[in-house]
Scaffold this motif. Structure first.
Motif, mmCIF file in Angstrom:
data_model
loop_
_atom_site.group_PDB
_atom_site.id
_atom_site.type_symbol
_atom_site.label_atom_id
_atom_site.label_comp_id
_atom_site.label_asym_id
_atom_site.label_seq_id
_atom_site.Cartn_x
_atom_site.Cartn_y
_atom_site.Cartn_z
ATOM 1 N N GLU B 40 0.853 -1.186 0.000
ATOM 2 C CA GLU B 40 0.000 0.000 0.000
ATOM 3 C C GLU B 40 0.891 1.237 0.000
ATOM 4 O OE1 GLU B 40 -2.615 -0.403 3.365
ATOM 5 O OE2 GLU B 40 -3.026 -2.486 2.812
ATOM 6 N N PRO B 41 0.378 2.371 -0.446
ATOM 7 C CA PRO B 41 1.249 3.556 -0.568
ATOM 8 C C PRO B 41 1.804 4.005 0.789
ATOM 9 C CG PRO B 41 -1.017 4.063 -1.245
ATOM 10 C CD PRO B 41 -0.985 2.619 -0.922
ATOM 11 N N GLY B 42 3.101 4.097 0.848
ATOM 12 C CA GLY B 42 3.738 4.539 2.096
ATOM 13 C C GLY B 42 4.420 3.401 2.819
ATOM 14 N N GLN B 43 4.224 2.189 2.342
ATOM 15 C CA GLN B 43 4.872 1.053 3.004
ATOM 16 C C GLN B 43 6.325 0.899 2.521
ATOM 17 O OE1 GLN B 43 2.004 -2.243 2.407
ATOM 18 N NE2 GLN B 43 1.940 -2.295 4.652
ATOM 19 N N CYS B 44 7.061 0.110 3.284
ATOM 20 C CA CYS B 44 8.488 -0.058 2.990
ATOM 21 C C CYS B 44 8.830 -1.511 2.746
ATOM 22 C CB CYS B 44 9.324 0.394 4.171
ATOM 23 S SG CYS B 44 8.863 1.986 4.753
ATOM 24 N N ALA B 45 10.003 -1.711 2.262
ATOM 25 C CA ALA B 45 10.507 -3.071 2.114
ATOM 26 C C ALA B 45 11.970 -3.085 2.525
ATOM 27 C CB ALA B 45 10.356 -3.529 0.672
ATOM 28 N N MET B 46 12.416 -4.239 2.955
ATOM 29 C CA MET B 46 13.806 -4.398 3.372
ATOM 30 C C MET B 46 14.579 -4.999 2.213
ATOM 31 S SD MET B 46 15.882 -4.013 5.847
ATOM 32 C CE MET B 46 15.378 -4.232 7.537
ATOM 33 N N LEU B 47 15.501 -4.238 1.685
ATOM 34 C CA LEU B 47 16.339 -4.763 0.604
ATOM 35 C C LEU B 47 17.658 -5.230 1.200
ATOM 36 C CD1 LEU B 47 16.069 -2.238 -2.373
ATOM 37 C CD2 LEU B 47 14.541 -4.084 -1.707
ATOM 38 N N SER B 48 18.218 -6.260 0.611
ATOM 39 C CA SER B 48 19.528 -6.681 1.084
ATOM 40 C C SER B 48 20.269 -7.442 0.003
ATOM 41 C CB SER B 48 19.404 -7.538 2.348
ATOM 42 O OG SER B 48 18.830 -8.785 2.052
ATOM 43 N N ALA B 49 21.565 -7.603 0.254
ATOM 44 C CA ALA B 49 22.392 -8.395 -0.646
ATOM 45 C C ALA B 49 23.396 -9.140 0.217
ATOM 46 C CB ALA B 49 23.116 -7.490 -1.627
ATOM 47 N N PRO B 50 23.826 -10.296 -0.230
ATOM 48 C CA PRO B 50 24.755 -11.079 0.595
ATOM 49 C C PRO B 50 26.016 -10.288 0.919
ATOM 50 C CG PRO B 50 23.919 -12.386 -1.227
ATOM 51 C CD PRO B 50 23.444 -10.992 -1.449
ATOM 52 N N GLY B 51 26.293 -10.131 2.185
ATOM 53 C CA GLY B 51 27.513 -9.449 2.602
ATOM 54 C C GLY B 51 27.370 -7.949 2.724
ATOM 55 N N TYR B 52 26.269 -7.411 2.244
ATOM 56 C CA TYR B 52 26.096 -5.962 2.313
ATOM 57 C C TYR B 52 25.037 -5.547 3.328
ATOM 58 C CZ TYR B 52 29.001 -5.981 -1.813
ATOM 59 O OH TYR B 52 30.042 -6.173 -2.671
ATOM 60 N N GLY B 53 24.413 -6.537 3.977
ATOM 61 C CA GLY B 53 23.437 -6.228 5.010
ATOM 62 C C GLY B 53 22.120 -5.749 4.434
ATOM 63 N N GLU B 54 21.281 -5.304 5.347
ATOM 64 C CA GLU B 54 19.932 -4.928 4.957
ATOM 65 C C GLU B 54 19.730 -3.425 5.087
ATOM 66 O OE1 GLU B 54 17.156 -8.641 6.063
ATOM 67 O OE2 GLU B 54 17.647 -7.400 7.783
ATOM 68 N N ALA B 55 18.772 -2.900 4.338
ATOM 69 C CA ALA B 55 18.384 -1.497 4.507
ATOM 70 C C ALA B 55 16.901 -1.365 4.197
ATOM 71 C CB ALA B 55 19.201 -0.595 3.586
ATOM 72 N N MET B 56 16.236 -0.606 5.077
ATOM 73 C CA MET B 56 14.804 -0.395 4.892
ATOM 74 C C MET B 56 14.616 0.732 3.899
ATOM 75 S SD MET B 56 11.968 -1.678 5.967
ATOM 76 C CE MET B 56 12.017 -2.411 7.599
ATOM 77 N N ILE B 57 13.862 0.462 2.848
ATOM 78 C CA ILE B 57 13.690 1.440 1.773
ATOM 79 C C ILE B 57 12.186 1.595 1.515
ATOM 80 C CG2 ILE B 57 14.268 1.983 -0.616
ATOM 81 C CD1 ILE B 57 16.829 1.508 0.772
ATOM 82 N N SER B 58 11.756 2.833 1.360
ATOM 83 C CA SER B 58 10.337 3.001 1.078
ATOM 84 C C SER B 58 10.059 2.647 -0.375
ATOM 85 C CB SER B 58 9.899 4.423 1.396
ATOM 86 O OG SER B 58 10.583 5.302 0.553
ATOM 87 N N ILE B 59 8.870 2.105 -0.588
ATOM 88 C CA ILE B 59 8.522 1.687 -1.947
ATOM 89 C C ILE B 59 8.003 2.922 -2.686
ATOM 90 C CG2 ILE B 59 7.099 0.121 -3.314
ATOM 91 C CD1 ILE B 59 6.946 -1.619 -0.682
ATOM 92 N N THR B 60 8.675 3.236 -3.778
ATOM 93 C CA THR B 60 8.400 4.485 -4.471
ATOM 94 C C THR B 60 7.206 4.362 -5.415
ATOM 95 O OG1 THR B 60 10.797 4.514 -4.581
ATOM 96 C CG2 THR B 60 9.668 6.380 -5.511
ATOM 97 N N SER B 61 7.026 3.175 -5.937
ATOM 98 C CA SER B 61 5.997 3.022 -6.972
ATOM 99 C C SER B 61 4.618 2.899 -6.343
ATOM 100 C CB SER B 61 6.304 1.776 -7.799
ATOM 101 O OG SER B 61 6.440 0.662 -6.944
ATOM 102 N N SER B 62 3.660 3.258 -7.119
ATOM 103 C CA SER B 62 2.279 3.157 -6.646
ATOM 104 C C SER B 62 1.826 1.699 -6.718
ATOM 105 C CB SER B 62 1.387 4.026 -7.537
ATOM 106 O OG SER B 62 0.052 3.638 -7.387
ATOM 107 N N PRO B 63 0.993 1.282 -5.766
ATOM 108 C CA PRO B 63 0.482 -0.091 -5.813
ATOM 109 C C PRO B 63 -0.304 -0.360 -7.093
ATOM 110 C CG PRO B 63 -0.088 0.992 -3.742
ATOM 111 C CD PRO B 63 0.503 2.033 -4.621
ATOM 112 N N THR B 64 -0.706 0.705 -7.741
ATOM 113 C CA THR B 64 -1.489 0.497 -8.952
ATOM 114 C C THR B 64 -0.630 0.061 -10.136
ATOM 115 O OG1 THR B 64 -1.238 2.856 -9.374
ATOM 116 C CG2 THR B 64 -3.274 2.164 -8.301
#
Lengths: 341, 273, 663, 325
Positions: B40-64
């Motif tokens: 939903e608009p305003g929600q975030c997701a946790m992106l990560s890569a092996p060895g680089y750890g995680e970072a919480m990033i807001s989802i920029t695109s619209s759910p539509t």
């Protein structure tokens, strides 16, 4: 009540260890007691507290969440969770038993933490009533009856006898499984010990502290803004001793460990709100001073947690922080300064 | 065993757009070409890569949209790595986390004023496009967006697109004068006051703390009430599931009770944000 | 995303004989970030370099790893190639799979594994490399030559002839150095003065050479191209510009019994003196320790007789500071003290002397005007015994382990000249070995033996016992004949070993130039850079670097001069970008880095910082002068907080290499 | 002694010589003293305690105070604490002119946990009178000989001499023959595998709380490498326990030559790991390789490991290690 002679204890342990993993407090080389996997020859330590709490059994100091691999542009997530063997923790004091409830409220709430639940489901807790509480104990302040601890099975040690009373289905099943070990005897000595111990507990210096005002939403900002935080925290060195010996501290960090063979272990480990980088984000850090961090820890235990969890405090009065803090600052001093004591 | 909430999915970066010298937008889809999860608009997701750890990033695109996008500033270990990868790179993603903006409840039918500074446009982007997709559900839309310089304005192309829509009013500003820039020059809080928006607007604001602080002051002077202003504090999240214990403001966990807050709610909380 | 290219060199068969280069290239291709990997016969050849250049351009490489020889050999070559292709040269790393692998291993499989590990480390490092751009600094077009012996004079003349100003400093009141005390030179037997004096005059008359005699270098700061030297002009009490060198003062001076150091104390001089007749500058100087006026305030005769009024008793030491682009060290040598060698009875009899003292006895400017008379009774010696290797090739603590190189020759010279001048003299030479590797040297020695009938005996004096008549009982062993010899000698001459001049140590400290265990200056590379000190901009001439004869000294002086000229002719120098720098937010200002910095490149500044809690704080932090820093890394090791780091060799890069090797 | 100290400090407060004092604050028990800042003479008179349990070394707290606060701060330093103070001074971590030092005399400090281990956990009060420690418990009054309950570090006290102070209470003390390297020698004489297992056992108890580092007066980095995301060694714990043990070894290297052997690390370790032995081994080695050096002895002498002398021209820098076993 089911009883066991102290002389048969090792036999009992050996029997348990045959079927499960058994952990209990054992005296270490410094004369203090620590939980350890029982092996033939280990003597159960009746010491009042272990240096570390029992939370490690369910909320591990460090545990692997999953493995990751990267091969050029491809990423693989490998579930490394394993089936856990059934295990028994013997001799958990009432305060530490209570701490499991406090952790449950965090880890079993939605979304359930499978790592925690997995261990919780496979662990059986045999608690042990206290008979010689320390002057640094204050579990009664949090409605914990140290003479009648919770757990799957509660136990007492009166002179050279151990008494057991199962409290849960799991406990019943266990007692049933090992019934040949026990005899059934009168529980009067237990009652007598309880009475004597309660008598001591009443005389402990901290049991009657005033908790008025903590744990309620309408006083939250008032306590938060109290000027005393500054002085109380002025010599806090920002180490994590209090949080690491605390049975209820539940915060963690998630990090990557490069194993070196091309795979990465993403693990979680205990973290401490006392550390300056605890809330460090790429751009900013909302808790910039040690005072803010110090305040967070005690606000969490005494105010935020109870607001979220029906008045249950995030402290069990085990007294470990009173013993371990390098600068002798502890929750009792905070309660005294902040409450109406 | 059930999948643990901390365990990520694997997504593929299918498109990378450079927005500013230090911001890139990444389009991420599942290996099957579909969205990894619904948000939903305003929600975030946790992106990560092996060895680089995680970072919480807001989802920029619209759910539509039928894809998921993240506008990311190169600021740390993981984001630095993301800025170095190429299309086709897989990443680990878990989410969605947090409460969304109340687009289908409180905000519905309202005039909306979006105020953003720098990369703060990213979380609002999702809401703006959502509102665009369901344009008839909302009243007037006004956007005030500022950055250090013209080069630092994120989504410049899309900003033009928005500006070209007759029903949207886009106001851009940069901190210092710059050659070739004929728009407004000045800080966001000042600019908002100059624009003097009507009190009918519900305000959604995101940007650096200092910008929020002064903009809010200005809005109050204009007569706006705390109950009219929303913001998002997604930055503070770590585990995203209410357990790791660091994102709280008072007794509220940003990841479960937020990250979207109305200012009157924040006002009840200790001043630690 | 890293795009690293790996190039594995065969180096003919130097590497490929021991290392499976194709396999190395193939294995390294799988390392993270590597997009191209190949092997090639000679990477350093033009074709090899072109291959690198082409691939950088074609694949848009972000980093290059060359697995080949030591970076000492070809790092510059490859960096230049990378630069040519548009890739910053510091984004290139070399893995040394020749010296560190192929040449030291036999097992092909193991060597191949090691080559892969070294390559992997270089890849890990290059992935963390940053483009570096060397800074530039101006060159001060002036040279400082320290020591005005034959080496220093030659170097000064050469540099000055190339058009650069030179300050020539000597600690003695006159230039010329040790060669002024020598009588004749081997193997040609020219008169030393005859060849030295014109050179001294040349030096004095050269308009670009500024003579600074009786001066001492106190302190040297700065760096290549920009040295700042503080030089002490010692009080001479005589104005050298006013003094005409007439010598009247030395004749009138009432204090006549001062030991004459020029003649090695074999005779006396006055308290005000001119070192020797050909001294340059030819001016008097007062020996303050023996001057009655300066010691007791009485006398003043010299000032009274001095027509040009050159005497100034109130003269004092003065410090001058000058800037230089290059420094030539030519501090030379001295014979060692021989007191410790009791068996030769040097302390017990005046008739036991050193070779240099014998040199003075033979010299026309010496105590006896060139007639060899023994010191005790000025009698003409009839039997002279020479002992070689006194303190040379000596493994006891009394002497030096090295061969002093010139003693065989000058002893032969002494023996020969003695026999030539006084054919009635018996001359014995005790030697360990005879070492005569120079041009015409062995012929010279053979002449001494064959033509002049010098008794060369392999062996050594065991004991010298002085007799009451001044004669010396010499007990010696003849190793070839296996017999003991007993000789009653009139004079015993000891060929004392050479050691570095005493001033060298302090100078080395100031220049942060290295010395070996014996105190000789070490060269940057014993074969390829023999006249350069490891400290950039400092060059070595003559015997300060090791025992040498005159021709070698002059040759080396010329070489050092030409290196200095190459430096001075440049307007600007490219610095080494691999220097230390401090991450100020992490720096504690504790001082550890400055305490260990051999180059004094680190100072501290007070700076205002915005602290994490949004307050500002003035903190003391380290600041590195990149022009002075040599990138040695001592500070990074000493820094407890890890704030100090070196560009191009950061802690991260090194840890990256270690991690890669440990995989 | 306590009342004299208070009296003098109040004078200093009243004369406005000092604006605050850092000392030991009364806690709930007389062994529960909290290092604390006193901002007024009233507070100090009421709550300042100096007794056998005033173990905390207060010197490190002065870093923050002298960086941030105005006015003079009074600090109470025991003899061993003065070495730490000098060391911090030498490293420019505190400003001498902002500090007023009262040297307080120190007999051995007592170890509450030893007393509790011997007499039970129900202790209400402990006090020492000469050779006997009297303990009030819920169970009544008990006594124990002082020698049994002395704090470990005080058993190997290196010096009773205050190396820096503005004012000294009691007599000027002396440097003692501490025999403190005896314990190191025992470790040195172990076989490598024995020693390895000794340390592995000891360090296995580490809970990673960082108390040792955060209390250490030599660990004063603005940002510790273990907290620094860019350092490459930052990690709260490693998934491998050997790497976790390395924390202590790396830390020992970082304080090598700077550690004054104040013993705070071992004192505060909740797991009683004898961390000071690692540091002491370094001190012993440095003494043997480069001649005796006591960090904090004065502020002029630099530690052999963190100094470059002009005489260090290579290779004379490299001494023959004659004493190496």
């Amino acid at each position: 009540m089911l009883t066991l002679n102290a002389s048969q204890l090792d036999e009992f342990f050996a029997l348990i260890e045959k079927k499960r993993e058994l952990y209990l407090p054992v005296e270490n080389k410094t004369g203090k007691s620590e939980y350890k996997r029982w092996v033939e020859g280990d003597k159960y330590s009746t010491a009042l507290r272990t240096v570390k709490s029992a939370k490690n059994f369910f909320f591990a100091k460090s545990e692997n969440l999953y493995d990751l691999k990267m091969d050029h542009k491809n990423v693989e997530v490998i579930d490394t969770r394993e089936d856990i063997k059934e295990f028994v923790i013997f001799g958990v004091r009432g305060c530490d038993v209570k701490s499991f409830d406090i952790l449950d409220n965090v880890y079993l709430q939605d979304p359930v933490d499978t790592y925690y639940k997995n261990r919780r489901d496979h662990g059986l807790v045999i608690s042990m009533a206290c008979s010689k509480p320390a002057t640094t104990c204050f579990c009664a302040l949090f409605d914990i009856d140290a003479t009648s601890p919770n757990g799957d099975i509660q136990a007492w040690n009166v002179e050279d006898k151990f008494y057991f009373n199962p409290l849960t289905e799991k406990g019943d099943a266990f007692v049933e499984e090992f019934k040949e070990c026990f005899t059934d005897e009168d529980s009067k000595p237990v009652e007598k010990q309880k009475e004597e111990t309660l008598n001591i507990i009443e005389r402990l210096p901290f049991v009657n502290l005033n908790m008025e005002g903590f744990g309620v939403e309408d006083k939250l900002k008032a306590i938060f803004d109290r000027p005393e935080w500054e002085d109380l925290s002025s010599t806090c060195i920002g180490c994590g001793t209090c949080t690491y010996v605390c049975p209820t501290c539940q915060c963690f960090d998630i990090k990557d460990f490069n194993v070196g063979d091309g795979s990465i272990k993403r693990f979680r480990c205990w973290d401490s709100c006392m550390y300056s980088d605890f809330t460090q984000m790429a751009a900013a850090n909302p808790r910039l001073t040690q005072t803010a961090r110090f305040r967070q820890r005690f606000m969490h235990k005494l105010v935020y947690y109870p607001i979220k969890n029906e008045g249950i405090y995030g402290c069990v009065g085990c007294g470990r922080c009173l013993v371990s803090c390098p600068v002798q600052m502890n929750i009792v001093k905070v309660i005294k300064a902040m409450g109406d004591n | 065993m059930d999948k643990d909430a901390l365990m990520p999915y694997v997504g593929v970066i299918t498109e990378i757009t450079r927005e500013t010298p230090d911001v890139k937008t990444f389009r991420v889809l599942g290996k099957d070409g579909k969205k990894l999860f619904i948000h939903e608009p305003g929600q975030c997701a946790m992106l990560s890569a092996p060895g680089y750890g995680e970072a919480m990033i807001s989802i920029t695109s619209s759910p539509t949209e039928d894809y998921m996008e993240f506008s990311i500033k190169n600021a740390g270990k993981l984001t630095g790595w993301l800025h170095s990868v190429e299309v086709g790179q897989q990443v680990a993603v878990r989410g969605p986390y947090g409460k969304s903006f109340p687009v289908d409840t409180d905000l519905k039918g309202k005039d909306l004023l979006f105020i953003a500074g720098g990369i703060g446009l990213a979380p609002l982007h999702s809401v703006i496009n959502y509102c665009r997709a369901k344009r008839s559900d909302y009243g007037k839309i006004k956007i005030v967006y500022g950055s250090r310089s013209a080069n630092d304005l994120v989504d410049y192309k899309e900003l033009q697109e928005w500006a070209n829509e007759p029903s949207m009013d886009v106001n851009l500003t940069i901190d210092r004068p710059q050659e070739g820039w004929d728009g407004n020059v000045g800080f966001v809080p000042t600019y908002v006051k100059e624009l003097n928006p009507e009190l009918s607007y519900t305000v959604i604001i995101c940007g650096p703390p200092i910008m929020i602080k002064f903009t809010l002051q200005g809005l109050k002077e204009l007569g706006f009430k705390d109950t009219q202003v929303y913001t998002t504090m997604e930055m503070r999240m770590k585990c995203g599931v209410g357990k790791c214990g660091r994102c709280n403001i008072g007794d509220k966990y940003v990841c479960k009770d937020g990250p979207v807050f109305r200012f009157d709610e924040l006002g009840e909380l200790p001043n630690e944000y | 995303m890293q795009k690293i290219g790996v190039f594995v060199c065969h180096c003919g068969t130097n590497i490929s004989a021991t290392v499976d280069v194709a396999k190395v290239a193939e294995t390294l291709a799988k390392e993270p970030g590597v997009i191209y990997s190949t092997d090639y016969q000679f990477m350093c050849s033009l074709a090899g370099q072109n291959l690198i250049i082409d691939k950088i351009k074609e694949l848009d490489l972000t980093g290059v790893v060359i697995c080949s020889c030591s970076p000492r050999m070809h790092e510059l070559t490859f960096r230049k190639a990378a630069d040519k292709a548009g890739l910053n040269g510091f984004l290139l790393e070399m893995a040394n799979i020749r010296e560190q692998d192929a040449w030291v291993h036999k097992d092909r499989e193991e060597a191949t594994l090691k080559a892969v590990a070294l390559g992997r480390a270089a890849i890990a490092k290059v992935a963390l490399n940053e483009a570096l751009i060397p800074g530039e600094s101006k060159v001060t077009k002036r040279a400082l030559v320290i020591g005005a012996g034959i080496a220093g004079m030659q170097a000064a003349l050469d540099i000055a002839d190339a058009g650069f100003s030179v300050d020539l400093v000597d600690i003695e009141p006159t230039i010329g150095g040790l060669m002024t005390q020598v009588d004749k030179t081997f193997p040609t037997l020219d008169c030393a003065s005859c060849i030295l004096t014109p050179k001294m005059v040349d030096v004095q008359q050269h308009e670009l050479i500024n003579l600074m005699t009786f001066c001492e270098v106190e302190k040297v700061e700065g760096y290549i191209g920009n040295f700042i030297a503080t030089i002490k002009k010692k009080a001479r009490y005589v104005d050298p510009d006013a003094c005409t060198g007439c010598g009247l003062c030395t004749q009138k001076c009432p204090t006549k019994n001062v030991l004459n150091s020029f003649n090695l104390n074999l005779d006396n001089r006055s308290a005000i003196y001119i070192p020797f007749p050909q001294a340059v500058p030819l001016v008097a100087i007062i020996d303050a320790a023996h001057c009655k006026k300066l010691q007791e305030g009485k006398c003043g005769v010299c000032a009274a007789v001095c027509a040009p009024k050159a005497i100034h008793y109130d003269d004092c030491d003065k410090l001058v500071e000058n800037k230089y682009g290059a420094i030539v060290v030519a501090t030379g040598f001295n014979p060692i003290e021989v007191h410790a060698f009791n068996e030769f009875a040097y302390d017990q009899s005046p008739n036991v002397i050193t070779s240099l003292e014998y040199e003075r006895l033979m010299s026309a400017t010496g105590p006896n005007g060139g007639t060899v008379l023994r010191p005790s009774d000025k009698k003409h010696p009839k039997t002279i015994v020479f002992q070689q290797c006194v303190g040379s090739r000596d493994t006891t603590s009394r002497g030096k382990t090295y061969c002093s190189g010139i003693c065989c020759m000058y002893t032969a010279k002494h023996a020969m000249l003695t026999r030539e001048k006084y054919p009635d003299t018996d001359v014995y030479v005790f030697y360990t070995d005879i070492r005569t590797p120079g041009k015409g040297f062995d012929e010279f020695h053979r002449r001494a033996v064959e033509q002049y009938g010098v008794h060369y005996i392999k062996g050594s004096i065991g004991k010298v016992v002085p007799m009451s008549n001044g004669n010396l009982k010499v007990q010696a062993s003849d190793l070839l004949m296996q017999r003991q010899l007993h000789i009653e000698a009139d004079l015993v001459v000891l060929a004392a070993a050479m050691e570095p001049d005493k001033s060298a140590k302090h100078l080395a400290q100031q220049l942060t130039a290295s010395m070996d265990n014996d105190g000789w200056f070490t060269e940057s590379h014993p074969k390829l850079r023999p006249v350069e000190s490891p400290t950039a901009g400092v060059f070595l001439a003559g015997a300060c670097q090791g025992p040498k004869d005159i021709p070698s000294t002059v040759a080396q002086a010329g070489a050092a001069a030409s290196k200095a000229i190459i430096l001075l002719i440049k307007d600007k120098l490219k610095g080494n970008p691999c220097v230390a720098h401090s991450a100020e937010n992490m720096c504690n200002g504790c001082g550890a880095c400055a305490n260990v910095c051999p180059y004094s490149a680190i100072t501290y500044v007070e700076k205002e910082f915005r602290m994490p809690d949004r307050t500002t704080l003035i903190r003391r932090v380290a600041s590195v002068n990149p022009a002075v820093c040599q990138g040695c890394g001592a500070c990074t090791v000493a820094c407890p907080s890890g704030a100090m780091d070196i560009f191009g060799f950061s802690n991260k890069q090194i840890m990256g290499e270690v991690d890669a090797i440990c995989q | 002694m306590q009342s004299e100290i208070i009296k003098r400090t109040v004078e200093l407060f009243n004369s406005e010589e000092i604006v605050r004092a850092i000392g030991w604050r009364k806690g709930d028990f007389d062994y529960d003293l909290n290092p604390s800042i006193f901002k007024s003479s009233e507070d100090l008179e009421k709550n300042f305690v100096y007794n056998d349990f005033s173990s905390a070394n207060l010197s490190k707290f002065l870093i923050k105070i002298s960086q941030k606060e105005d006015g003079k701060t009074l600090v109470f330093l025991k003899s061993c604490d003065t070495y730490s103070f000098n060391s911090l001074l030498q490293e420019h971590r505190i400003s001498r002119d902002k500090i007023y030092i009262i040297g307080v005399p120190c007999e051995e400090n007592l170890d509450p946990s030893k007393i509790k281990a011997a007499l039970g956990e129900d202790v209400l009060s402990m006090s020492c009178d000469g050779e006997t420690v009297t303990v009030e418990t819920l169970d009544g009054t008990k006594t124990i000989s002082k020698s049994e309950v002395i704090l470990d570090r005080c058993l190997a006290c290196k010096s009773r001499k205050h190396v820096v102070y503005d004012e000294l209470f009691g007599e000027e003390g002396e440097v003692l023959d501490s025999k403190r390297f005896d314990q190191v020698e025992i470790l040195e004489n172990m076989k490598p595998e024995e020693r390895y297992s000794f340390w592995r056992t000891e360090l296995s108890r580490c809970i990673g709380c960082n108390a040792c580092r955060d209390i250490c007066p030599a660990c004063t980095c603005e940002k510790c490498v273990f907290d620094n995301r860019d350092s490459g060694v930052e990690n709260k714990v490693a998934t491998n326990d050997f790497e976790e043990n390395m924390f202590h070894i790396i830390r020992a290297f970082h304080v090598a030559g700077r550690c004054t052997d104040c013993g705070e690390c071992s004192r505060v370790c909740p797991e009683d790991i004898p961390l000071h032995l690692l540091n002491r081994k370094f001190i012993k080695d440095i003494n043997e390789f480069y001649g005796n050096y006591q960090a904090g002895d004065d502020i002029e002498t630099l530690a052999p490991l963190t100094r470059f002398d002009a005489v260090d021209v290579e290779p004379s820098i490299v001494k023959t290690r004659e004493n190496v076993k």
